[in-house]
Design an enzyme around this catalytic site. Sequence first.
Site, PDB file in Angstrom:
ATOM      1  N   GLY A  22      36.584  35.809  41.715  1.00 46.13           N
ATOM      2  CA  GLY A  22      37.907  36.179  41.254  1.00 46.13           C
ATOM      3  C   GLY A  22      38.135  35.706  39.838  1.00 46.13           C
ATOM      4  O   GLY A  22      37.430  34.827  39.324  1.00 46.13           O
ATOM      5  N   CYS A  23      39.113  36.309  39.192  1.00 51.38           N
ATOM      6  CA  CYS A  23      39.379  35.985  37.795  1.00 51.38           C
ATOM      7  C   CYS A  23      39.896  34.553  37.653  1.00 51.38           C
ATOM      8  O   CYS A  23      39.376  33.779  36.854  1.00 51.38           O
ATOM      9  CB  CYS A  23      40.359  36.995  37.208  1.00 51.38           C
ATOM     10  SG  CYS A  23      41.799  37.327  38.245  1.00 51.38           S
ATOM     11  N   TYR A  24      40.912  34.194  38.429  1.00 53.84           N
ATOM     12  CA  TYR A  24      41.415  32.818  38.356  1.00 53.84           C
ATOM     13  C   TYR A  24      40.323  31.805  38.698  1.00 53.84           C
ATOM     14  O   TYR A  24      40.115  30.833  37.962  1.00 53.84           O
ATOM     15  CB  TYR A  24      42.598  32.627  39.307  1.00 53.84           C
ATOM     16  CG  TYR A  24      43.908  33.262  38.893  1.00 53.84           C
ATOM     17  CD1 TYR A  24      44.536  32.899  37.704  1.00 53.84           C
ATOM     18  CD2 TYR A  24      44.550  34.187  39.702  1.00 53.84           C
ATOM     19  CE1 TYR A  24      45.768  33.457  37.344  1.00 53.84           C
ATOM     20  CE2 TYR A  24      45.771  34.746  39.353  1.00 53.84           C
ATOM     21  CZ  TYR A  24      46.389  34.378  38.172  1.00 53.84           C
ATOM     22  OH  TYR A  24      47.588  34.916  37.829  1.00 53.84           O
ATOM     23  N   SER A  61      37.995  31.093  35.822  1.00 54.11           N
ATOM     24  CA  SER A  61      38.566  30.281  34.739  1.00 54.11           C
ATOM     25  C   SER A  61      38.680  28.823  35.146  1.00 54.11           C
ATOM     26  O   SER A  61      38.551  27.919  34.314  1.00 54.11           O
ATOM     27  CB  SER A  61      39.943  30.832  34.334  1.00 54.11           C
ATOM     28  OG  SER A  61      40.939  30.487  35.272  1.00 54.11           O
TER      29      SER A  61
END
Lengths: 345, 345, 345, 345
Positions: C148-150, C153
């Site tokens: 996932g993107c979160y 990061s």
Amino acid sequence: MVKVAVVGASGYTGVELIRLLLSHPGVVITCVTSRQNAGENITAVFPSLLGRIALACDPVDPALIAAKADFVFTALPHQSAMEVVPELLAAGRKVVDLSADYRLREVSVYEAWYSRHTSADLLAEAVYGLPELYRSQIAGARLVANPGCYPTSVALALAPLLRAGLIDPGTLIIDSKSGTSGAGRSAKVDSLFCEVNEGFKAYGVASHRHTPEIEQTLTDLAGAKVVVNFTPHLLPVNRGILSTCYASLKTEMTTQELVTAFQQHYSGEPFVRVNPAGSLPNVAFVRGSNYCDLGVVGDPRTGRVIVVSTIDNLVKGAAGQAVQNMNLMLGFEESAGLTALPVFP
Amino acid sequence: MVKVAVVGASGYTGVELIRLLLSHPGVVITCVTSRQNAGENITAVFPSLLGRIALACDPVDPALIAAKADFVFTALPHQSAMEVVPELLAAGRKVVDLSADYRLREVSVYEAWYSRHTSADLLAEAVYGLPELYRSQIAGARLVANPGCYPTSVALALAPLLRAGLIDPGTLIIDSKSGTSGAGRSAKVDSLFCEVNEGFKAYGVASHRHTPEIEQTLTDLAGAKVVVNFTPHLLPVNRGILSTCYASLKTEMTTQELVTAFQQHYSGEPFVRVNPAGSLPNVAFVRGSNYCDLGVVGDPRTGRVIVVSTIDNLVKGAAGQAVQNMNLMLGFEESAGLTALPVFP
Amino acid sequence: MVKVAVVGASGYTGVELIRLLLSHPGVVITCVTSRQNAGENITAVFPSLLGRIALACDPVDPALIAAKADFVFTALPHQSAMEVVPELLAAGRKVVDLSADYRLREVSVYEAWYSRHTSADLLAEAVYGLPELYRSQIAGARLVANPGCYPTSVALALAPLLRAGLIDPGTLIIDSKSGTSGAGRSAKVDSLFCEVNEGFKAYGVASHRHTPEIEQTLTDLAGAKVVVNFTPHLLPVNRGILSTCYASLKTEMTTQELVTAFQQHYSGEPFVRVNPAGSLPNVAFVRGSNYCDLGVVGDPRTGRVIVVSTIDNLVKGAAGQAVQNMNLMLGFEESAGLTALPVFP
Amino acid sequence: MVKVAVVGASGYTGVELIRLLLSHPGVVITCVTSRQNAGENITAVFPSLLGRIALACDPVDPALIAAKADFVFTALPHQSAMEVVPELLAAGRKVVDLSADYRLREVSVYEAWYSRHTSADLLAEAVYGLPELYRSQIAGARLVANPGCYPTSVALALAPLLRAGLIDPGTLIIDSKSGTSGAGRSAKVDSLFCEVNEGFKAYGVASHRHTPEIEQTLTDLAGAKVVVNFTPHLLPVNRGILSTCYASLKTEMTTQELVTAFQQHYSGEPFVRVNPAGSLPNVAFVRGSNYCDLGVVGDPRTGRVIVVSTIDNLVKGAAGQAVQNMNLMLGFEESAGLTALPVFP
């Protein structure tokens, strides 16, 4: 206090009507309706209203609305408005309709650009609600057709030129740009943040439905049939319309002469501001207010005049003008509820 | 690998040149200059470049630049460019100048719209760097004047109509809208986020300096003197120009006929895309790329044609076109370093 | 050239995959699918792609996809992915799945945060596709679950601290902010331009589905169960995630010591850039690129460390990382097709 | 009508004070000052005010200001305010100072975080102008130090928790995000549209000057020394602050229990709205208004509470709160001039 209803409260025009009416000294909102949010409190739909109103959304039922309110704003899509307006009038209510359904005088024009009209008998009675042009008729009307956002910005830009016969109407070109709230609050891919943000496009070129409405008013002003090119564009801002209008001057005029003519034309108007020569409007300077700002430039190289007009499409282009019309229809001060200053930045 | 210099690297055009040149297979950046950031590493100025280049900014010294590089991009303000270009040419370097200093053929026109010209002897030699119109001259040039962003969007929009004599040039009206990077990276109140965001305005009405540049190219295309109204507006987006161009058709043409004419005109061009009839361009669809997208509509009601063109003002409107010119001047594939697709959304 | 398919091409991740794969030297896109746009050319859906690809959208049919392509990216909503991935694998295709369906190792965790899992037998085989942590496993995988993107990061922000045991994991607080493309391209009122623009909100507080995915990776890194507060917010930008991570240091460290530790940890990584002390990342500096930028600060007043990480949620947070995984799985250069620089401004 | 002056009228706080005061029933603006625009009409600086005020900007001269006005708002940068406030007080004028100069009680703290203080004798007298906490002291004050925007959002978010002793103050982490008008209207590259738009960054990590101001108020509330991590971020919106605050609960509480505690704490407050459980604030819902909206969530997994607060940084975070303070100091209705609803969208 006059009891008013906002029909179609869950759209952007609806919430803007509520915002303005809650600050109006002479009215109280007694009814809000919404098809998709029926039963919900309007503050759940728009938390910006929290603590200022506490009404559940009613379904769109003309009898119920007429029972709850004396004055009605219909902020429905075209075609939907004509399904409720006749019954509201029949019940003795005054109505400002913000849809396109009663704006065009000729039913054939409506049917050519929109679709079948089922309430054509009211077209002759409906008054086009642009106070700067039709103030006295509005004051006596039962049914006011609130103008479209683009047509408002264009009519106010061109009235001083057309009334005084300063331009050749056959050369009129209108290049307009609108903020995205003009596209409404329905869920469409084209209105998604990522589609609009950092983008800019023309749409409805040579085919937008506001064209006949613009031409109807400009024809009134010119006293002869006017046909224009009107090109709308979608701006990545929430609010604001800027229209850039071009026409050939019949005789050369300087920018200062043009500005003076505009200032004299609009002297005394509470909501039209003419920029001094050398200064031009910006949608940011009318945001949240009922002002229309105008700037005008004469171009000696080409013999043309360029008029730039700005409004907040949700205020002077919709809800604010509707309240201004209500004020005239009910005998309130014309600017009642509309004195808020633009919010900049 | 050809050694290239970017003079004026701390502006938006400078960093865009660096971005594109770092992806170019045939060149290496050996010199970047900046007056205000001299001595600083360019990655401190633009952290987007971190890890991809590590050059300290040199002062703007033509001898130093000529010593370090074989090919020079000058991305300086007008007036500043003419202070360094002659010396770079004298040192045997080829130059693409991105300022306005060498775009206008007539020194009197330059001096009327800008200010005094101190390098007028080079005007006859400088080639106007719009490859779609002047490809062969560019290939042989020592000095290419990279076109302005607005003029690029306008010339590509109107070339098919003017070359084929389809419109009356006297009726041309050009309504353009530019993203804010076109205003440069110097610290000005007018370019602050809060002044631009949620705003929209016209500026330079009937007086913008790109007007004579536009007219020079359109005059070339028409084969007769062209005078236009050109109105730029400031868009609250980082990148992108959209120009909406209006003119009266000499004989009626349908939208499909116009689209076909445009597609034939631009057949084989690597960076011009003509939208199918019914589809119109959006600045979002060219962002970050060297494309110019065109849409065209005929309006039978008014007899006019409307052409909409979009470019990324920093790419096809500046740095990308400069690289395209370099490719022609150095014999690289014309699209070398310019094949990146638009970044959407 | 390896033939690849993009399943779910009409979303933002889909178009980003196409953008990146069209610049990849070793692959050719032979199949794109879309439920709602089946039959349409993908360039009609995304005019940004005009002139670069010309494929009609296929329906989402695993047999058809497997017949057309050797390698498949599935960019479908969770639950939809598990309906096609098993059949693609059974047909001998390698798959990078960009949904959440194969990210969580424990089926019970998936079912607690999402819904029922119908393909749980593949969970043991699926490799979590974060190359900086699981590079060697990815290289040998048939099925990679793209993070996932979160979580991407966050994992890259905290890996150097957790691997080295520098912080107390029980004090971890993660405050993340994502651009709106992370919300997808389906038509929802909450994602409309006017709802997002000029707005900012937290959502999914203490309940977002990326929480268990974050905790799974941080637990791997810490070697002991990690539980965190993770709060996502919606940013009015198209692209970009910035995560601000807080934790108590076990022993005091200066900002410079922390920066050095991060630089050593990520030495040699092609897509992680550590800012020098005193400099902090901005989502604008990674836009359009596969970079993750990191900044770190030690606070002697509170004994905490603050790590700020930025990625482009559509690139390193989705499509770019998927291509990076494909490169590892197919033996390409890890950065093939991913060398484009950030587009600033 | 009380005669009021706005000192520092050409900044964003200045124009917002003018906007609010022009709608106030009990005051008239008799003096506006600006260093850089001295002599210009304020409507030339801010065309949004056209037709509503017509005052030339005076220089910043305390004697002149005191001669023209009975009540003074000083909206100057820190250090500049302390140069004029003492003389205004000596002339018998009441002052709301919007700078940081009189907010910190300890001169040593001011000098550690800002610079030398030349008006320290007034610190003991100055009242911190957060009406929800210090209402009675404000009513009797000659000099009110208007709180910073971030500190306002944080103090209102945490007061119910700290006053009731529900959290461990040592665990407090505050992650704040501010619209760009908070950075002021001076011409700086960092505040340019293209630098901010489509960007997002943290700044002043572990070092922002609002930290001691936040800690001073939280210490008052907790009754014991509080030290926090405070991280501001720059949002690409014009207006709005959202603060996300994290702390460990001393004993577990459900979200509903927390919401109830907040609603009871703020019962009767005209400008604090507590969202119902499950609903969270958005800066868009307070835009242009003096509201502070609060949302609160309990996380049973981690034992923490998360409070989200939103204000318009120019209204409740600056000019609106200043007017609220004036209302208390002059005995007006506390909400006079502050009843405008949020402008959404």
